[in-house]
Enzyme design. Structure first.
Site, PDB file in Angstrom:
ATOM      1  NE  ARG A 175      -3.351  -2.194   2.928  1.00  0.00           N
ATOM      2  CZ  ARG A 175      -3.281  -3.558   3.540  1.00  0.00           C
ATOM      3  NH1 ARG A 175      -2.015  -3.745   3.925  1.00  0.00           N
ATOM      4  NH2 ARG A 175      -4.102  -4.500   3.474  1.00  0.00           N
ATOM      5  CE  LYS A 199      -5.892  -1.185   5.229  1.00  0.00           C
ATOM      6  NZ  LYS A 199      -7.339  -1.286   4.438  1.00  0.00           N
ATOM      7  CG  HIS A 270      -5.689   0.475  -4.094  1.00  0.00           C
ATOM      8  ND1 HIS A 270      -5.112   0.193  -2.917  1.00  0.00           N
ATOM      9  CD2 HIS A 270      -6.564  -0.299  -4.441  1.00  0.00           C
ATOM     10  CE1 HIS A 270      -5.767  -0.975  -2.437  1.00  0.00           C
ATOM     11  NE2 HIS A 270      -6.776  -1.275  -3.410  1.00  0.00           N
ATOM     12  NE  ARG A 273      -3.219  -3.520  -1.482  1.00  0.00           N
ATOM     13  CZ  ARG A 273      -2.579  -4.322  -0.668  1.00  0.00           C
ATOM     14  NH1 ARG A 273      -1.275  -4.519  -0.479  1.00  0.00           N
ATOM     15  NH2 ARG A 273      -3.247  -5.087   0.238  1.00  0.00           N
ATOM     16  CG  HIS A 296      -5.963  -8.935   1.804  1.00  0.00           C
ATOM     17  ND1 HIS A 296      -5.830  -9.203   0.522  1.00  0.00           N
ATOM     18  CD2 HIS A 296      -5.780  -7.510   1.598  1.00  0.00           C
ATOM     19  CE1 HIS A 296      -6.143  -8.250  -0.194  1.00  0.00           C
ATOM     20  NE2 HIS A 296      -5.982  -7.294   0.330  1.00  0.00           N
ATOM     21  CE1 TYR A 305      -5.141  -5.814  -4.427  1.00  0.00           C
ATOM     22  CE2 TYR A 305      -6.568  -4.542  -3.253  1.00  0.00           C
ATOM     23  CZ  TYR A 305      -5.480  -4.633  -3.949  1.00  0.00           C
ATOM     24  OH  TYR A 305      -4.692  -3.480  -4.225  1.00  0.00           O
TER      25      TYR A 305
END
Length: 324
Positions: A175, A199, A270, A273, A296, A305
């Site tokens: 990201r 994240k 993105h 990605r 993820h 995705y």
């Protein structure tokens, strides 16, 4: 025109709406924000999204129940709130996001003792129609990489930086926030691996290939030393003033590189990605491996995705079906 409904397309000011909540609801928003930030470790952007939805929900609750407080929040209030959102023209994806925000809030409020029960699980999530996002073909990606390095041959430090970061984005699928958060010590050039903090402050190791390593080597040896101002600055990628690179600059650079390729879709970081993940799948990578690379939390996210091309499905069919 004064008074009445706000102009279409303009969102109410979050600070104003939040300040207008009754004190108990305002305190609940503050506590929920601390939970998202300190306990769940979510990014500032994600926290703002949650809070905007929750403030909207509690503002609706206040209009229905006055000063009744969080305890008045039940499934009927949740459904009526979503119904008003739908009537106002909210898309399926927006309603799904707001449903997820409401569920996160009611789950937290129940655990915190603010609700006698959690009505969130009784709230159905609207189904979404997902369009497949645009991605670069492998040849278009190669052209974009070359375009990003067009000024690097002259040794310009910004050009060396731009080429390195575009190569890294495409090679790893990280990201843009993860890229900007990288430090020099996060790069293991001997093993060609990046240490990425994703994240929820989760750490993962992400490999990258020889072209990205070559671009990184030139940036570190000939580009970064010309931009760094403070020797103690650990950031891998720097802005022109010597500070850590801003995500906006990354997005602008990626748009410029992809825009230089004839026929390529308009993509940002993105999109690189997604292109990387798609081409990994096309090359035979399994979903679990792609999930690990992308960071993820669940395999379901990876399945949503990425997509597999018709050509790959045909190839699998030709190899495996007895009557192909």
């Amino acid at each position: 025109m004064t008074g009445g409904r706000p102009a279409r397309g303009r969102r109410p000011d979050l600070k104003q709406v939040r300040a207008g909540l009754p004190s108990e609801l305002g305190a609940a928003v503050d506590d929920f924000e601390r939970h998202l930030t300190a306990e769940r470790g979510l990014s500032a952007h994600t926290v703002r999204g949650y809070l905007a939805d929750v403030v909207s929900l509690l503002s609706h609750l206040s209009g229905l129940a006055g000063d009744a407080g969080v305890r008045a929040l039940d499934v009927s209030v949740l459904r009526e709130w979503l119904s008003t959102q739908h009537a106002a023209g909210a898309s399926r994806s927006t309603l799904a996001r707001r449903t997820a925000s409401a569920r996160a809030f009611t789950g937290w409020a129940f655990r915190a003792g603010l609700l006698p029960g959690d009505p969130g699980p009784r709230l159905s999530v609207p189904s979404q129609r997902r369009a497949l996002p645009a991605v670069l073909r492998a040849d278009q990606a190669d052209d974009a990489m070359r375009a990003s390095g067009s000024g690097a041959e002259q040794g310009d430090p910004v050009a060396l930086r731009d080429h390195a970061m575009v190569e890294v984005l495409y090679a790893t699928g990280v990201r843009v926030a993860e890229l900007c958060g990288l430090d020099v010590d996060d790069v293991d050039r001997e093993r060609r691996v990046l240490r990425v903090i994703g994240k929820g402050d989760k750490e993962r190791a992400v490999p990258y290939g020889a072209p990205a390593d070559e671009a990184l080597g030139r940036w570190l040896s000939a580009g970064r030393p010309k931009l760094v101002r403070e020797p103690a600055n650990a950031a891998l990628f720097l802005g022109v003033r010597g500070g850590r690179l801003n995500p906006r600059a990354v997005r602008r650079t990626v748009h410029d590189a992809v825009g230089a390729v004839d026929g390529a879709p308009d993509l940002g970081p993105h999109g690189l990605r997604h292109s990387a993940a798609t081409q990994l799948l096309e090359g035979g990578a399994d979903l679990r491996s792609v999930q690990e690379l992308l960071g993820h939390a669940t395999l379901a996210t990876t399945q949503l995705y990425t997509h597999v091309t018709v050509e790959r499905l045909k190839a699998i069919h030709d190899r495996t079906h007895p009557r192909s």
